[in-house]
Design an enzyme around this catalytic site. Structure first.
Site, PDB file in Angstrom:
ATOM      1  N   GLY A   1       4.724   1.353   0.634  1.00  0.00           N
ATOM      2  CA  GLY A   1       5.237   0.424   1.616  1.00  0.00           C
ATOM      3  C   GLY A   1       4.912  -1.016   1.284  1.00  0.00           C
ATOM      4  O   GLY A   1       4.084  -1.324   0.438  1.00  0.00           O
TER       5      GLY A   1
ATOM      6  N   GLY B   1       0.837  -1.183   0.000  1.00  0.00           N
ATOM      7  CA  GLY B   1       0.000   0.000   0.000  1.00  0.00           C
ATOM      8  C   GLY B   1       0.868   1.227   0.000  1.00  0.00           C
ATOM      9  O   GLY B   1       1.937   1.248   0.594  1.00  0.00           O
TER      10      GLY B   1
ATOM     11  N   VAL C   1       4.885  -4.924   3.575  1.00  0.00           N
ATOM     12  CA  VAL C   1       5.079  -5.574   4.864  1.00  0.00           C
ATOM     13  C   VAL C   1       5.063  -7.086   4.692  1.00  0.00           C
ATOM     14  O   VAL C   1       4.204  -7.627   3.991  1.00  0.00           O
ATOM     15  CB  VAL C   1       3.979  -5.153   5.863  1.00  0.00           C
TER      16      VAL C   1
ATOM     17  N   ASP D   1       1.659   9.517  19.413  1.00  0.00           N
ATOM     18  CA  ASP D   1       0.444   9.022  18.755  1.00  0.00           C
ATOM     19  C   ASP D   1      -0.104   7.800  19.491  1.00  0.00           C
ATOM     20  O   ASP D   1      -0.246   6.715  18.922  1.00  0.00           O
ATOM     21  CB  ASP D   1       0.739   8.683  17.295  1.00  0.00           C
TER      22      ASP D   1
ATOM     23  N   LYS E   1       9.413  -4.614   7.210  1.00  0.00           N
ATOM     24  CA  LYS E   1       8.716  -3.547   6.498  1.00  0.00           C
ATOM     25  C   LYS E   1       9.693  -2.875   5.559  1.00  0.00           C
ATOM     26  O   LYS E   1      10.740  -2.398   5.978  1.00  0.00           O
ATOM     27  CB  LYS E   1       8.149  -2.519   7.480  1.00  0.00           C
TER      28      LYS E   1
END
Length: 676
Positions: free
Chosen positions: A23, A20, A25, A132, A40
């Site tokens: 990137g 996506g 994974v 975050d 990643k």
């Protein structure tokens, strides 16, 4: 890479990829230490200097050991120059994130919150603020045990930028403290977000100011000056949470004090129930290497509110691994939702994107819808050898940022670049590249004329925009070269070792994209893109199919290579093969630029051409590169340029063996080059 292959000679890819944005994974097995890990693929480490900086940052956090912080193990760089790839290797947490689970009893939520407060206490003592905290960034590692993940928004106390190179301060509005929205985060901001998360685990949604209307409830304005309201019954947690949610950061408890408050509210851990399983949702489309459905067991979960106790359907098959992978550049870990698909933080950046579109890193990520029927890109682009990528690269559009110069020979034949020496300092490369449309871009979509633009989430050190034309199919299930027509990709990235923010890069990418869209829409419905002017000469490699330069017999020097199944790019100017019996890969690609010199490796002659064999270890572990000079010529600016063939072999065969195979293959390819 494919399942079964290796990264860095030790990490065997077992499941994936989930792709996506920019990137990728994977779940992998560390064959040296016998453990499962998550890999990643990240951007920002393409240059040796950039990789050194990224790896240094990774090792700082890799040395940070805490029972409730996901561990980063390593950073691995493979490949060379523009094809270099960096992977971060981190702890595998199979339990998934806390996002999208049934609502929890207050005492269990307090117990989990106390563990994260303990992690924050240690991080704050080291001068690191997470930035975050939310359910999607906390992963379960046991029945009542969790770890803090994703440091993509983390920053050092007193700093203005995130720890992650090339990233601006990011956050998730529903969990962010008022001072974070104002661009002034501090350790107390983590305490506020932790309280919002604990409340969300109980109530199914984060708390809001009275009259708050949803996302961004803590934005600047009247809401940021109000008292947060806790509408749900949180039992003994009401006073601790209200203290942690105070508007004034100086009036909040520290992370250590919050830990003790939450522990007191939780009571004895042995009396608490186990975490419920995540609610089941359909798995997203996954980019399986062979165009298949992807590996079973990879499940990404959205950012929706939690359902009440007993609602929904649970994942009961505990034999099926449920993996939720998040994206970050310094610490990566299992997390939820759009994270895994977006290739970037699920939280929004502090400012909206251009023209009201979601800002870089926004959670509004969705696959581009199939285009309506039409003539599509095949007719518009025409002959790949003569279609001019520079027709979409406009230096005049970039002059607002500084001195902008077109470079038509800055890589392979499928690209054209505008190099911008910005007034603020960084040197930025605006690349326009033609790619075949078999891959599915992911991001927010907007349409201008007959062109749809996919704003892919910023990832690491670059920002991408993909341009799709009416009549093209961009289904991820497409197979074969050009199954989805031709796409144009506009990328903004540093051309030096600077670290501009994602906001700067995406702003420049949007400007370049607008100019490219105008150029595409200016082509008549039955017309074609402009041709290369002047045209490349007949002797140019633009007229050569790279895949034909290595015969099946030549490829036999690499055990297990499937000569009949190469991966081919637009124009057939880059061709790669993978071994079916080992982790060895072969890549043959054309390149343009300054002629190689002794600095690029030891000089030799192969097939009658001058060649340079790169020294071992120059561009990452277990990679051998040979560069063959096909022809030299004078560029439009009077500079000396060269068209070259680059042959790369990577894998775990040892440096000497890799160089031997690469040299033998380069000699075979050089012998097949057309006579000039």
């Amino acid at each position: 890479m494919r399942r079964g292959g290796k990264v860095g000679a030790r990490y065997r890819l077992t499941k994936g990829p989930i792709r996506g944005g920019s990137g990728e994974v994977w779940l992998a097995h560390d064959e040296e230490l016998g453990r499962d890990v998550v890999l990643k693929r990240v951007l920002g480490g393409e240059t040796p200097t950039g990789f050194d900086r990224l790896r240094a940052e990774a090792r700082v956090l890799a040395r940070f050991s805490h029972a409730h912080v996901v561990t980063l193990h390593d950073a691995v760089r493979v490949g060379r120059r523009t094809r270099a790839t960096t992977y971060l290797v981190m702890e595998y947490a199979p339990g998934g994130s806390l996002d999208h689970r049934p609502c929890l009893p207050p005492r269990l939520a307090a117990h989990l919150g106390a563990q994260i407060a303990d992690a924050l206490t240690a991080l704050h003592a080291e001068g690191i603020v997470h930035g975050d905290i939310k359910p999607g960034n906390v992963v379960a590692t046991g029945a009542r045990t969790v770890k803090l993940a994703d440091f993509g928004a983390a920053y050092r106390v007193g700093g203005k930028e995130t720890i992650t190179p090339n990233s601006a301060i990011g956050y998730t509005p529903d969990y962010a403290a008022p001072e974070v929205i104002r661009g002034q985060p501090e350790p107390a901001s983590d305490v506020f977000s932790l309280a919002a998360m604990v409340y969300a685990l109980i109530a199914g949604a984060p708390p809001r100011p009275p009259g708050g209307d949803g996302a961004g409830a803590y934005r600047i304005g009247p809401e940021a000056r109000r008292t947060v309201e806790l509408a749900a019954d949180v039992g003994a947690l009401r006073e601790p949470l209200m203290a942690m949610l105070r508007r004034d950061p100086g009036a909040r408890p520290t992370a250590e004090q919050a830990r003790e408050l939450l522990r007191a509210a939780a009571g004895p851990p042995a009396e608490l129930p186990a975490l419920p399983d995540p609610l089941a949702e359909p798995a997203p489309d996954e980019g399986a290497p062979d165009g298949g459905s992807g590996p079973a067991g990879f499940l990404t979960l959205g950012h929706g509110n939690r359902a009440p106790h007993g609602a929904g359907r649970f994942v009961r098959d505990h034999g099926r691994t449920v993996v939720v992978l998040s994206t970050a550049v310094v610490v990566l870990a299992a997390a939820a939702g759009v994270w895994a698909l977006a290739g970037g933080p699920g939280g929004a950046s502090a400012e909206p994107g251009p023209s009201g579109r979601p800002a870089p890193g926004s959670p509004a990520v969705s696959p581009a819808a199939p285009a309506p029927a039409g003539s599509g890109s095949a007719a518009l682009f025409g002959d790949e050898r003569t279609a001019d990528p520079c027709a979409l690269a406009k230096p005049s559009a970039m002059s607002r940022y500084g001195d902008a110069e077109l470079d038509a020979a800055y890589g392979n034949f499928d690209r054209c670049d505008v190099i911008v020496d910005t007034t603020s300092g960084p040197r930025i490369d605006i690349e326009v590249e033609f790619v075949d449309g078999s891959a599915q871009p992911t991001g927010s979509v907007h349409t201008t004329g007959r062109v749809r633009v996919v704003d892919e989430p910023a990832d690491g050190g670059e920002c991408d925009r993909t341009l799709l034309l009416d009549g093209d199919s961009n289904s991820a299930g497409g197979t074969g070269h050009g199954a989805g027509g031709v796409h144009a990709v506009v990328t903004a990235k540093p051309a030096d070792d600077s670290a501009p923010s994602s906001a700067v890069l995406c702003g420049m990418a949007d400007t370049a994209t607008a100019a490219a869209v105008d150029a595409l829409n200016a082509v008549p419905a039955d017309g074609r893109l402009p041709r290369r002017d002047p045209p490349l000469p007949p002797a140019s490699l633009v007229n050569t199919d790279a895949c034909t330069l290595l015969t099946p017999a030549a490829l036999e020097v690499v055990p297990g290579i499937d000569a009949g199944d190469p991966d081919v790019t637009y124009g057939n100017w880059d061709c790669s093969w993978e071994s079916t019996t080992s982790d060895l890969d072969v890549d043959l690609a054309f390149d343009r630029g300054e002629p190689p010199t002794a600095d690029d490796g030891s000089s030799t002659r192969l097939g009658g051409h001058r060649a340079f064999v790169a020294p071992p270890g120059e561009d990452g572990d277990h990679t051998a590169v040979v560069e063959v000079v096909y022809r030299t010529y004078t560029g439009s600016q009077g500079d000396r340029l060269a068209e070259t063939l680059e042959l790369e072999v990577s894998g775990s065969a040892g440096d000497a063996r890799l160089r031997s195979m690469a040299t033998e293959l380069a000699a075979s390819a050089a012998a097949q080059l057309p006579a000039r």
